[in-house]
Scaffold this motif. Structure first.
Motif, PDB file in Angstrom:
ATOM      1  N   ARG A   5      42.291  53.765  34.194  1.00  0.00           N
ATOM      2  CA  ARG A   5      41.032  54.286  34.701  1.00  0.00           C
ATOM      3  C   ARG A   5      40.334  53.194  35.493  1.00  0.00           C
ATOM      4  O   ARG A   5      40.281  52.053  35.075  1.00  0.00           O
ATOM      5  N   THR A   6      39.817  53.557  36.642  1.00  0.00           N
ATOM      6  CA  THR A   6      39.016  52.632  37.430  1.00  0.00           C
ATOM      7  C   THR A   6      37.623  53.219  37.532  1.00  0.00           C
ATOM      8  O   THR A   6      37.331  54.250  36.941  1.00  0.00           O
ATOM      9  N   ALA A   7      36.775  52.587  38.291  1.00  0.00           N
ATOM     10  CA  ALA A   7      35.420  53.096  38.476  1.00  0.00           C
ATOM     11  C   ALA A   7      35.486  54.523  38.988  1.00  0.00           C
ATOM     12  O   ALA A   7      36.374  54.880  39.750  1.00  0.00           O
ATOM     13  N   ALA A   8      34.539  55.368  38.567  1.00  0.00           N
ATOM     14  CA  ALA A   8      34.522  56.768  38.962  1.00  0.00           C
ATOM     15  C   ALA A   8      34.506  56.914  40.469  1.00  0.00           C
ATOM     16  O   ALA A   8      35.157  57.781  41.015  1.00  0.00           O
ATOM     17  N   PRO A  11      32.092  51.461  44.945  1.00  0.00           N
ATOM     18  CA  PRO A  11      30.697  51.193  45.263  1.00  0.00           C
ATOM     19  C   PRO A  11      30.354  51.509  46.708  1.00  0.00           C
ATOM     20  O   PRO A  11      29.254  51.901  47.008  1.00  0.00           O
ATOM     21  N   GLU A  23      29.730  45.655  50.143  1.00  0.00           N
ATOM     22  CA  GLU A  23      30.634  45.670  48.996  1.00  0.00           C
ATOM     23  C   GLU A  23      30.944  44.239  48.545  1.00  0.00           C
ATOM     24  O   GLU A  23      31.006  43.963  47.352  1.00  0.00           O
ATOM     25  N   LYS A  69      31.847  46.838  31.694  1.00  0.00           N
ATOM     26  CA  LYS A  69      31.426  48.010  32.468  1.00  0.00           C
ATOM     27  C   LYS A  69      30.988  47.608  33.871  1.00  0.00           C
ATOM     28  O   LYS A  69      31.355  48.262  34.850  1.00  0.00           O
ATOM     29  N   VAL A  70      30.221  46.536  33.987  1.00  0.00           N
ATOM     30  CA  VAL A  70      29.792  46.067  35.313  1.00  0.00           C
ATOM     31  C   VAL A  70      31.011  45.746  36.170  1.00  0.00           C
ATOM     32  O   VAL A  70      31.100  46.172  37.330  1.00  0.00           O
ATOM     33  N   ARG A  72      34.098  46.823  35.804  1.00  0.00           N
ATOM     34  CA  ARG A  72      34.855  48.049  36.078  1.00  0.00           C
ATOM     35  C   ARG A  72      34.165  48.882  37.149  1.00  0.00           C
ATOM     36  O   ARG A  72      34.805  49.408  38.060  1.00  0.00           O
ATOM     37  N   ASP A  73      32.834  48.988  37.066  1.00  0.00           N
ATOM     38  CA  ASP A  73      32.088  49.791  38.035  1.00  0.00           C
ATOM     39  C   ASP A  73      32.172  49.235  39.451  1.00  0.00           C
ATOM     40  O   ASP A  73      32.048  49.981  40.417  1.00  0.00           O
ATOM     41  N   THR A  74      32.359  47.926  39.589  1.00  0.00           N
ATOM     42  CA  THR A  74      32.505  47.345  40.924  1.00  0.00           C
ATOM     43  C   THR A  74      33.947  47.433  41.425  1.00  0.00           C
ATOM     44  O   THR A  74      34.225  47.071  42.556  1.00  0.00           O
ATOM     45  N   GLY A  75      34.864  47.882  40.566  1.00  0.00           N
ATOM     46  CA  GLY A  75      36.258  48.019  40.972  1.00  0.00           C
ATOM     47  C   GLY A  75      37.103  46.790  40.713  1.00  0.00           C
ATOM     48  O   GLY A  75      38.262  46.746  41.088  1.00  0.00           O
TER      49      GLY A  75
END
Length: 117
Positions: A5-8, A11, A23, A69-70, A72-75
């Motif tokens: 799983r990557t960021a939904a 960014p 980015e 989470k931070v 992961r959310d940035t990819g």
């Protein structure tokens, strides 16, 4: 076992192409935190279970989870779940795009200024 799983959503739209300055700013800001940089370094040797990261980095799971989470959310990270454990790994494409962006800056930063006048 769930898949990787990557960021939904990336960014910045079009995150698979060349890195845009916005980015790059988000990635660099994520990497600027000392704890997140320790996480990145710990994952430099390959995928790790969150339980191993909490022990190695001497962090409470809740604090580590926030930083994961931070990232992961940035990819910068991907994760997968296996049973009750979550495993994290670096996203080489994100690191390569950041490296290429920095290399382009390095290549152009020595250009002399245009003459004034």
């Amino acid at each position: 076992m769930a898949g990787l799983r990557t960021a939904a959503a990336p960014p910045i739209p079009g995150a698979s192409g060349p890195l845009e300055a916005e980015e790059a700013r988000l990635l660099l800001r994520a990497l600027a935190d000392p704890i997140r940089l320790q996480v990145i370094e710990a994952l430099g040797g390959g995928e790790r279970c969150v339980c191993d990261l909490t022990t190695e980095l001497d962090l409470a799971q809740s604090k580590l989870s926030f930083h994961l989470k931070v990232l992961r959310d940035t990819g910068l990270l991907a994760d997968r779940q296996s049973g009750r454990w979550v495993y994290y790994r670096l996203q080489p494409d994100a690191l390569e795009r950041l490296r290429a962006w920095l290399a382009a800056l390095a290549a152009s930063c020595t250009a002399p200024a245009e003459p004034c006048g």
